[in-house]
Design a protein around this motif. Structure first.
Motif, PDB file in Angstrom:
ATOM      1  N   VAL A 115      13.687  19.356  -1.283  1.00 49.24           N
ATOM      2  CA  VAL A 115      12.731  18.151  -0.833  1.00 49.24           C
ATOM      3  C   VAL A 115      13.643  16.972  -0.321  1.00 49.24           C
ATOM      4  O   VAL A 115      13.413  16.398   0.696  1.00 49.24           O
ATOM      5  CB  VAL A 115      11.662  17.822  -1.873  1.00 49.24           C
ATOM      6  CG1 VAL A 115      11.067  16.443  -1.330  1.00 49.24           C
ATOM      7  CG2 VAL A 115      10.805  19.254  -2.038  1.00 49.24           C
ATOM      8  N   TYR A 174      15.561  17.724   3.019  1.00 45.10           N
ATOM      9  CA  TYR A 174      15.146  17.952   4.198  1.00 45.10           C
ATOM     10  C   TYR A 174      14.459  16.587   4.468  1.00 45.10           C
ATOM     11  O   TYR A 174      14.323  16.217   5.817  1.00 45.10           O
ATOM     12  CB  TYR A 174      13.624  18.734   4.152  1.00 45.10           C
ATOM     13  CG  TYR A 174      14.348  20.147   4.796  1.00 45.10           C
ATOM     14  CD1 TYR A 174      14.347  20.191   6.037  1.00 45.10           C
ATOM     15  CD2 TYR A 174      14.819  21.065   3.929  1.00 45.10           C
ATOM     16  CE1 TYR A 174      14.709  21.719   6.606  1.00 45.10           C
ATOM     17  CE2 TYR A 174      15.066  22.296   4.361  1.00 45.10           C
ATOM     18  CZ  TYR A 174      15.176  22.708   5.795  1.00 45.10           C
ATOM     19  OH  TYR A 174      15.249  23.938   6.554  1.00 45.10           O
ATOM     20  N   GLU A 217       7.061  19.784   2.590  1.00 49.12           N
ATOM     21  CA  GLU A 217       8.371  20.429   1.984  1.00 49.12           C
ATOM     22  C   GLU A 217       7.968  20.551   0.392  1.00 49.12           C
ATOM     23  O   GLU A 217       8.578  21.797   0.052  1.00 49.12           O
ATOM     24  CB  GLU A 217       9.651  19.530   2.052  1.00 49.12           C
ATOM     25  CG  GLU A 217       9.866  18.835   3.532  1.00 49.12           C
ATOM     26  CD  GLU A 217      10.272  19.643   4.390  1.00 49.12           C
ATOM     27  OE1 GLU A 217      10.759  21.051   3.914  1.00 49.12           O
ATOM     28  OE2 GLU A 217      10.193  19.742   5.683  1.00 49.12           O
TER      29      GLU A 217
END
Length: 186
Positions: free
Chosen positions: A122, A125, A146
């Motif tokens: 998480v 990204y 995500e």
């Protein structure tokens, strides 16, 4: 060629094959997503987490990072380098924690590993999308997807690894401990 840890792991044909198989599954699962309001959730995290629970950290990095890189190169090239780093680190961290902590409680170690790996995914990204798209707002807007993707993958991987005993079967196969050999007769 061997990797030096407490236990020496030989790089064998079966380990290379298992790594390639998981990498191919990662590419396939990166090719389509489950539509959700406002976006898609991809199932590649289930493959990445499962592979990381089974394979050593380097093999897991190859599955997570290189597999995701190739999947994105084919289907969504804008984020392929973000995927290489993020999913590679996610898989490496999961494998490292799962194999080197709480040796007497492998399920607990695996659960902690996929939770920490999810945080890596998480965060990776979110930062990666902020860089690629040059906007932190887009990265923040996509964060719920995500989070959903990584923890859905974590849950699925734990079910596959322990409830359906995929981890045990793969480890037996890779270590050559198959008791029941199938004979093909004419």
């Amino acid at each position: 060629m061997t990797t030096n840890t407490r236990n020496t792991t030989k790089i064998t044909t079966i380990r290379i094959t298992m790594t390639a198989l998981f990498m191919a599954l990662n590419i396939i699962m990166s090719s389509f997503g489950l539509p959700v309001p406002g976006g898609h959730v991809y199932l590649c995290d289930a493959v990445i987490c499962l592979a990381a629970l089974i394979l050593n950290p380097v093999e897991a990095f190859i599955v997570g990072g290189v597999g995701s890189f190739f999947g994105d190169m084919i289907f969504y090239p804008l984020t392929m380098f973000v995927s290489l780093v993020t999913h590679g680190l996610q898989a490496f961290v999961i494998s490292l924690i799962a194999h080197h902590t709480l040796k007497n409680k492998p399920k607990l170690a695996s659960a902690i590993a996929v939770i920490v790996g999810g945080l890596v995914m998480v965060l990776g990204y979110t930062l990666g999308k902020a860089f690629v798209y040059s906007t932190k707002e887009y990265a923040i807007i996509t964060m719920p997807y995500e989070i959903t993707q990584t923890y859905l993958g974590a849950i699925l991987s734990m079910l596959l690894a322990y409830r359906y005993k995929i981890k045990g079967l793969c480890l037996k196969l890779m270590n050559g401990n198959t008791k029941n050999q199938v004979e093909i007769t004419n």
